[in-house]
Design a protein around this motif. Structure first.
Motif, short mmCIF file in Angstrom:
data_model
loop_
_atom_site.label_atom_id
_atom_site.label_comp_id
_atom_site.label_asym_id
_atom_site.label_seq_id
_atom_site.Cartn_x
_atom_site.Cartn_y
_atom_site.Cartn_z
N VAL A 130 0.85 -1.20 0.00
CA VAL A 130 0.00 0.00 0.00
C VAL A 130 0.89 1.25 0.00
O VAL A 130 0.58 2.25 -0.65
N THR A 131 2.00 1.18 0.71
CA THR A 131 2.93 2.32 0.74
C THR A 131 3.49 2.59 -0.66
O THR A 131 3.59 3.75 -1.10
N LYS A 132 3.85 1.53 -1.36
CA LYS A 132 4.37 1.68 -2.72
C LYS A 132 3.29 2.25 -3.65
O LYS A 132 3.57 3.09 -4.52
N LEU A 133 2.07 1.77 -3.46
CA LEU A 133 0.94 2.28 -4.25
C LEU A 133 0.77 3.78 -4.00
O LEU A 133 0.63 4.57 -4.95
N ARG A 134 0.81 4.16 -2.74
CA ARG A 134 0.67 5.58 -2.39
C ARG A 134 1.79 6.42 -3.01
O ARG A 134 1.54 7.47 -3.62
N ASP A 135 3.01 5.94 -2.87
CA ASP A 135 4.16 6.72 -3.35
C ASP A 135 4.15 6.84 -4.88
O ASP A 135 4.51 7.89 -5.43
N THR A 136 3.73 5.77 -5.55
CA THR A 136 3.64 5.82 -7.01
C THR A 136 2.54 6.77 -7.44
O THR A 136 2.69 7.55 -8.39
N ASP A 137 1.43 6.68 -6.73
CA ASP A 137 0.29 7.57 -7.00
C ASP A 137 0.71 9.03 -6.84
O ASP A 137 0.39 9.89 -7.68
N ARG A 138 1.46 9.29 -5.79
CA ARG A 138 1.90 10.67 -5.53
C ARG A 138 2.89 11.15 -6.62
O ARG A 138 2.83 12.30 -7.06
N LYS A 139 3.74 10.23 -7.07
CA LYS A 139 4.79 10.62 -8.00
C LYS A 139 4.30 10.82 -9.44
O LYS A 139 4.65 11.77 -10.11
N GLN A 140 3.45 9.86 -9.89
CA GLN A 140 3.06 9.91 -11.30
C GLN A 140 1.64 9.43 -11.59
O GLN A 140 1.24 9.35 -12.75
N GLY A 141 0.91 9.09 -10.52
CA GLY A 141 -0.39 8.46 -10.75
C GLY A 141 -0.18 6.98 -11.03
O GLY A 141 0.94 6.53 -11.27
N VAL A 142 -1.27 6.23 -10.98
CA VAL A 142 -1.19 4.78 -11.19
C VAL A 142 -2.13 4.41 -12.33
O VAL A 142 -3.30 4.83 -12.32
N ASN A 143 -1.62 3.67 -13.32
CA ASN A 143 -2.54 3.26 -14.39
C ASN A 143 -3.36 2.04 -13.95
O ASN A 143 -3.06 1.40 -12.92
N ALA A 144 -4.40 1.74 -14.71
CA ALA A 144 -5.34 0.67 -14.31
C ALA A 144 -4.65 -0.68 -14.22
O ALA A 144 -4.98 -1.50 -13.35
N PHE A 145 -3.67 -0.89 -15.09
CA PHE A 145 -2.97 -2.19 -15.06
C PHE A 145 -2.14 -2.33 -13.78
O PHE A 145 -2.14 -3.38 -13.13
N GLU A 146 -1.45 -1.27 -13.44
CA GLU A 146 -0.67 -1.30 -12.20
C GLU A 146 -1.58 -1.47 -10.99
O GLU A 146 -1.24 -2.20 -10.04
N ALA A 147 -2.72 -0.80 -11.02
CA ALA A 147 -3.68 -0.94 -9.91
C ALA A 147 -4.10 -2.40 -9.74
O ALA A 147 -4.22 -2.90 -8.62
N MET A 148 -4.27 -3.08 -10.87
CA MET A 148 -4.64 -4.50 -10.84
C MET A 148 -3.51 -5.34 -10.24
O MET A 148 -3.74 -6.27 -9.47
#
Lengths: 117, 169
Positions: B129-147
């Motif tokens: 979840v931390t990595k998800l948050r940090d990626t989201d903050r840095k560049q957003g997360v695409n749908a594939f990565e979210a999956m």
């Protein structure tokens, strides 16, 4: 009153089998789910890397994750097995103590794993 | 699949050996209702958050989600502490079991035997979840990565939930 050894063996077998049968069902369900999910995740990561949908930012993270997930699965399975050994132990002790109590007429407290001696 | 008749015999034999040798030892940590309840609550919260990002996110909208990420990470880290606070005795009995299991396939596992396996799984959920948050903050997360994030989290959740529920014995 002497112990009925044959009956005691049968009772112990039944007690152990009862625990093992129930737990093996759990092991199988868990293993099937995990192996399938880890395989699907591996394919997802492969596809994402191939198509560029998994970005440089997350690629290493997901690859490391696959390795760790497999190890964590093995550790969890081992943890389940250890808990099962404990349950079998308690089941066998329960049968033995009941038999001895019946044979001697004494009320013996059943020892449980975790009780220090 | 994993427990063939030979394995049944081995487990029963080991249990009998424990019995006869009088090893009054706890082999697995105690069931803790607070850990299970916390895990259930965290699962709902995690899946709700993942559903919210499943279509992909943009960096610009990250502030809307930041508090939710942080609360969930905090909850998971606290849960890992709670689950890890239970003692897991390491002794000759568990060593014997480890040896038997190692014989059954592959090299022995080099892990810290003093913590429950669910603790590691919960920590990895928090890390994911931390990595998800940090990626989201840095560049957003695409749908594939979210999956992919969801897939990884679901696997660790299954490990933690299965183990913790199994301790109710």
């Amino acid at each position: 009153m002497p112990l009925d050894i044959s009956q005691l063996v049968l009772d112990m077998q039944a007690a152990a089998t009862s625990v093992l049968k129930a737990d093996v069902t759990t092991f199988r369900g868990f293993s099937d789910r995990q192996l399938k999910a880890i395989a699907q995740q591996a394919e997802l990561v492969r596809l994402g890397i191939t198509t560029g949908q998994i970005t440089d930012e997350t690629r290493e993270f997901f690859l490391d994750g696959l390795e760790d997930m497999a190890l964590s699965f093995a550790r969890t399975l081992r943890g389940l097995l250890i808990a099962t050994v404990e349950k079998v132990w308690n089941a066998l002790v329960g049968v033995l103590w009941k038999a001895i109590s019946t044979a001697t007429g004494l009320i013996l407290p059943i020892p449980t794993l975790g009780a220090d001696r | 699949m994993f427990l063939r008749p030979l394995a049944f015999v081995r487990l029963a034999t080991l249990a009998l050996w424990l019995l006869l040798s009088g090893c009054a030892t706890q082999l697995a940590p105690a069931y803790d209702r607070a850990v299970v309840d916390g895990l259930n609550a965290a699962t709902v919260e995690t899946m709700a958050l993942l559903a919210g990002v499943s279509a992909g996110t943009t960096q610009a909208s990250f502030p809307v989600r930041e508090d939710r990420y942080n609360q969930l990470i905090g909850r998971l880290e606290a849960l890992a502490l709670l689950a890890g606070a239970r003692p897991v005795p390491k002794n000759k009995v568990t060593d014997t079991i480890n040896s038997l299991l190692a014989e059954r396939g592959g090299p022995p596992l080099d892990d810290d035997g003093s913590t429950a396996p669910s603790v590691h799984a919960i920590k990895k959920i928090a890390e994911t979840v931390t990595k998800l948050r940090d990626t989201d903050r840095k560049q957003g997360v695409n749908a594939f990565e979210a999956m992919a994030f969801k897939g990884q989290i679901a696997i660790y959740l299954d490990q933690a939930i299965t183990y913790e529920n199994f301790l109710q014995r």
